[in-house]
Design a protein around this motif. Sequence first.
Motif, mmCIF file in Angstrom:
data_model
loop_
_atom_site.group_PDB
_atom_site.id
_atom_site.type_symbol
_atom_site.label_atom_id
_atom_site.label_comp_id
_atom_site.label_asym_id
_atom_site.label_seq_id
_atom_site.Cartn_x
_atom_site.Cartn_y
_atom_site.Cartn_z
ATOM 1 N N LEU A 113 0.799 -1.471 0.046
ATOM 2 C CA LEU A 113 -0.097 -0.042 -0.029
ATOM 3 C C LEU A 113 0.953 1.244 -0.031
ATOM 4 N N THR A 114 2.061 1.175 0.514
ATOM 5 C CA THR A 114 2.928 2.394 0.777
ATOM 6 C C THR A 114 3.302 2.551 -0.525
ATOM 7 N N GLU A 115 3.664 1.609 -1.533
ATOM 8 C CA GLU A 115 4.035 1.760 -2.823
ATOM 9 C C GLU A 115 3.003 2.432 -3.745
ATOM 10 N N GLY A 116 1.829 1.743 -3.438
ATOM 11 C CA GLY A 116 0.795 2.178 -4.155
ATOM 12 C C GLY A 116 0.221 3.779 -3.803
ATOM 13 N N ILE A 117 0.438 4.102 -2.486
ATOM 14 C CA ILE A 117 0.355 5.690 -2.213
ATOM 15 C C ILE A 117 1.134 6.393 -3.213
ATOM 16 N N SER A 118 2.583 6.000 -3.186
ATOM 17 C CA SER A 118 3.474 6.859 -3.860
ATOM 18 C C SER A 118 2.943 6.748 -5.586
ATOM 19 N N ILE A 119 2.733 5.727 -5.956
ATOM 20 C CA ILE A 119 2.360 5.429 -7.550
ATOM 21 C C ILE A 119 1.007 6.315 -7.689
ATOM 22 N N ALA A 120 -0.093 6.344 -6.682
ATOM 23 C CA ALA A 120 -1.085 7.221 -6.890
ATOM 24 C C ALA A 120 -0.756 8.539 -6.815
#
Length: 152
Positions: A113-120
């Motif tokens: 999710l941390t990676e996903g937050i950066s991607i988003a």
Amino acid sequence: MAKTKEKAVPVTETLNKQVANFSVLYMKLHHYHWYVKGENFFTLHPKFEEMYTEAALNLDTIAERMLSLLTLPTATLTEHLKIASIKEADGEETAEQMVKSLADDFDSICTELTEGISIAEDQDDQPTADMFIAIRSSLEKHRWMLEAYLGE
Ligand SMILES: [Fe+2]
């Protein structure tokens, strides 16, 4: 701050992976809810129910975010098992191993999710980032509680 490599990953892909994870987690938590045994049954049985109820909400929220973005969440168990990073219950776990496995699952989903937050955020998709932040916050609390249960 923005990482070129991460930018290449579409938000859809990271969303769909979490759809798969929460689908697998939903059944895994039922498995543990049904099969947990021992002196902590009355603690863990309702705790796992609370967690699968939340997993179902997360599954639906993430899938509907994908639909809002005019993308299609995968919706078969076969595909979810292929895409998910979470592994199913193996049916042999003790109560303590169940708690440890879930603490590890929540930890790895938090990392994703941390990676996903950066991607988003890199793709100016603030609503997806906001949704992932809320889910991560709740999972971090569950992880802490599960680790405290284990005395870690
Ligand atoms: Fe039940």
